[in-house]
Design a protein around this motif. Structure first.
Motif, PDB file in Angstrom:
ATOM      1  N   VAL A 101       0.857  -1.193   0.000  1.00 36.13           N
ATOM      2  CA  VAL A 101       0.000   0.000   0.000  1.00 36.13           C
ATOM      3  C   VAL A 101       0.890   1.240   0.000  1.00 36.13           C
ATOM      4  CG1 VAL A 101      -1.707   1.352   1.284  1.00 36.13           C
ATOM      5  CG2 VAL A 101      -1.920  -1.151   1.157  1.00 36.13           C
ATOM      6  N   VAL A 102       0.642   2.118  -0.961  1.00 33.86           N
ATOM      7  CA  VAL A 102       1.381   3.375  -1.072  1.00 33.86           C
ATOM      8  C   VAL A 102       0.400   4.520  -0.854  1.00 33.86           C
ATOM      9  CG1 VAL A 102       2.752   4.862  -2.580  1.00 33.86           C
ATOM     10  CG2 VAL A 102       3.045   2.369  -2.667  1.00 33.86           C
ATOM     11  N   ALA A 103       0.665   5.355   0.140  1.00 36.31           N
ATOM     12  CA  ALA A 103      -0.205   6.498   0.443  1.00 36.31           C
ATOM     13  C   ALA A 103       0.299   7.746  -0.267  1.00 36.31           C
ATOM     14  CB  ALA A 103      -0.260   6.737   1.944  1.00 36.31           C
ATOM     15  N   VAL A 104      -0.638   8.482  -0.859  1.00 33.23           N
ATOM     16  CA  VAL A 104      -0.323   9.746  -1.509  1.00 33.23           C
ATOM     17  C   VAL A 104      -0.461  10.868  -0.481  1.00 33.23           C
ATOM     18  CG1 VAL A 104      -0.975  11.352  -3.339  1.00 33.23           C
ATOM     19  CG2 VAL A 104      -1.094   8.877  -3.745  1.00 33.23           C
ATOM     20  N   ASP A 105       0.645  11.439  -0.078  1.00 35.51           N
ATOM     21  CA  ASP A 105       0.737  12.537   0.902  1.00 35.51           C
ATOM     22  C   ASP A 105       0.511  12.073   2.335  1.00 35.51           C
ATOM     23  OD1 ASP A 105       1.612  15.103   1.190  1.00 35.51           O
ATOM     24  OD2 ASP A 105      -0.236  16.063   0.574  1.00 35.51           O
ATOM     25  N   CYS A 106      -0.577  11.328   2.564  1.00 34.45           N
ATOM     26  CA  CYS A 106      -0.821  10.757   3.889  1.00 34.45           C
ATOM     27  C   CYS A 106      -1.816   9.617   3.732  1.00 34.45           C
ATOM     28  CB  CYS A 106      -1.355  11.797   4.873  1.00 34.45           C
ATOM     29  SG  CYS A 106      -3.027  12.367   4.482  1.00 34.45           S
ATOM     30  N   ALA A 107      -1.785   8.688   4.674  1.00 36.22           N
ATOM     31  CA  ALA A 107      -2.778   7.615   4.668  1.00 36.22           C
ATOM     32  C   ALA A 107      -4.161   8.210   4.910  1.00 36.22           C
ATOM     33  CB  ALA A 107      -2.443   6.600   5.753  1.00 36.22           C
ATOM     34  N   SER A 108      -5.160   7.729   4.183  1.00 36.00           N
ATOM     35  CA  SER A 108      -6.530   8.233   4.369  1.00 36.00           C
ATOM     36  C   SER A 108      -7.022   7.882   5.767  1.00 36.00           C
ATOM     37  CB  SER A 108      -7.452   7.613   3.318  1.00 36.00           C
ATOM     38  OG  SER A 108      -7.095   8.055   2.029  1.00 36.00           O
ATOM     39  N   GLY A 109      -7.417   8.925   6.504  1.00 38.40           N
ATOM     40  CA  GLY A 109      -7.844   8.741   7.887  1.00 38.40           C
ATOM     41  C   GLY A 109      -6.813   9.192   8.903  1.00 38.40           C
ATOM     42  N   LEU A 110      -5.620   9.557   8.440  1.00 32.15           N
ATOM     43  CA  LEU A 110      -4.592  10.107   9.330  1.00 32.15           C
ATOM     44  C   LEU A 110      -4.758  11.623   9.371  1.00 32.15           C
ATOM     45  CD1 LEU A 110      -0.805   9.195   9.349  1.00 32.15           C
ATOM     46  CD2 LEU A 110      -1.553  11.554   9.543  1.00 32.15           C
ATOM     47  N   ASN A 111      -4.884  12.173  10.564  1.00 31.12           N
ATOM     48  CA  ASN A 111      -4.974  13.619  10.719  1.00 31.12           C
ATOM     49  C   ASN A 111      -3.557  14.188  10.640  1.00 31.12           C
ATOM     50  OD1 ASN A 111      -4.943  16.256  12.076  1.00 31.12           O
ATOM     51  ND2 ASN A 111      -7.098  15.845  12.522  1.00 31.12           N
ATOM     52  N   SER A 112      -3.298  14.961   9.594  1.00 32.03           N
ATOM     53  CA  SER A 112      -1.934  15.403   9.321  1.00 32.03           C
ATOM     54  C   SER A 112      -1.440  16.499  10.256  1.00 32.03           C
ATOM     55  CB  SER A 112      -1.823  15.862   7.859  1.00 32.03           C
ATOM     56  OG  SER A 112      -2.004  14.771   6.992  1.00 32.03           O
ATOM     57  N   ASP A 113      -2.306  17.003  11.120  1.00 29.24           N
ATOM     58  CA  ASP A 113      -1.875  17.935  12.155  1.00 29.24           C
ATOM     59  C   ASP A 113      -1.685  17.249  13.508  1.00 29.24           C
ATOM     60  OD1 ASP A 113      -1.547  20.365  10.796  1.00 29.24           O
ATOM     61  OD2 ASP A 113      -3.698  20.783  10.866  1.00 29.24           O
ATOM     62  N   SER A 114      -2.684  16.451  13.922  1.00 30.78           N
ATOM     63  CA  SER A 114      -2.655  15.891  15.275  1.00 30.78           C
ATOM     64  C   SER A 114      -2.007  14.521  15.359  1.00 30.78           C
ATOM     65  CB  SER A 114      -4.083  15.788  15.818  1.00 30.78           C
ATOM     66  OG  SER A 114      -4.801  14.760  15.142  1.00 30.78           O
ATOM     67  N   GLY A 115      -1.926  13.806  14.246  1.00 30.43           N
ATOM     68  CA  GLY A 115      -1.434  12.430  14.271  1.00 30.43           C
ATOM     69  C   GLY A 115      -2.496  11.419  14.652  1.00 30.43           C
ATOM     70  N   ALA A 116      -3.736  11.864  14.878  1.00 31.01           N
ATOM     71  CA  ALA A 116      -4.831  10.927  15.163  1.00 31.01           C
ATOM     72  C   ALA A 116      -5.086  10.063  13.930  1.00 31.01           C
ATOM     73  CB  ALA A 116      -6.093  11.692  15.540  1.00 31.01           C
ATOM     74  N   VAL A 117      -5.545   8.836  14.167  1.00 33.03           N
ATOM     75  CA  VAL A 117      -5.755   7.886  13.077  1.00 33.03           C
ATOM     76  C   VAL A 117      -7.130   7.252  13.215  1.00 33.03           C
ATOM     77  CG1 VAL A 117      -4.966   5.734  12.015  1.00 33.03           C
ATOM     78  CG2 VAL A 117      -3.294   7.395  12.840  1.00 33.03           C
TER      79      VAL A 117
END
Length: 204
Positions: A159-175
């Motif tokens: 699995v390759v994520a584009v920019d970030c994994a879907s569902g990962l909050n790119s500010d808080s790190g919540a998943v």
């Protein structure tokens, strides 16, 4: 490496666009960068690109076209992405159709039979949600990601994520519980804060 917030990254993108490096050019560069990394790292006998709305999905469409041009068998599975000409303003979807890339919409695949068939691949590209997404994953997207997760235990694709994994909050790190844990994340310009904060740091 510089680490930035989502808001700071968006400001950098707006400044680049105002300076003549358009959003379309950024999307083209991003999508091709993802394709280049896939070709470099993996046995790409077949790739499935999961495409959502917005710029992240646009990156995925560019990635799919670049892989197809490199001779890879590519299929594109779309969630909530409009494809009519007035919505396909950069022409990325139309370019895929002209190139003969197989595409399907989750809205037209009620039992996810097409998705299950296409998950017989070596690499899945997650271009569903971008860095700005921060809502819980529900409904069709939840079913889509559950199906991918279940197939992964059998097919063993990367699995390759584009920019970030879907569902990962790119500010808080919540998943989100349904987030696919990527084998590789290809991000652009700068890493995002959520890439380095747990639990998000475990989904990079």
């Amino acid at each position: 490496c510089r680490i930035v917030s989502v808001a700071a990254m968006q400001e950098l993108e707006r400044a680049a666009d105002a300076g003549g490096h358009s959003f379309a050019a950024m999307m083209a560069s991003a999508g091709r960068a993802v394709a280049d990394e896939i070709l470099l790292r993996y046995n790409t006998r077949a790739v499935l690109v999961l495409v959502g709305p917005g710029n992240n999905g646009g990156d995925g469409l560019v990635c799919a076209r670049a892989l197809q041009e490199a001779g890879v068998q590519v299929r594109v599975y779309l969630w909530q992405r409009r494809t009519e000409p007035e919505a396909d303003y950069e022409g990325h979807f139309q370019a895929l159709k002209v190139a003969g890339v197989a595409t399907a919409q989750v809205e037209n695949d009620p039992n996810l039979e097409i998705l299950n068939e296409w998950l017989r691949c070596s690499v899945v590209v997650d271009a569903l949600l971008g860095t700005g997404a921060n809502r819980p994953i529900t409904d069709e997207l939840a079913d889509l990601l559950k199906t991918v997760s279940a197939a992964r235990t059998v097919q063993r694709f990367q699995v390759v994520a584009v920019d970030c994994a879907s569902g990962l909050n790119s500010d808080s790190g919540a998943v989100d519980p349904l987030t696919l844990r990527p084998d590789l994340t290809v991000t652009f310009a700068h890493a995002k804060t959520g890439h380095y904060l747990f639990p998000g740091a475990g989904y990079v």
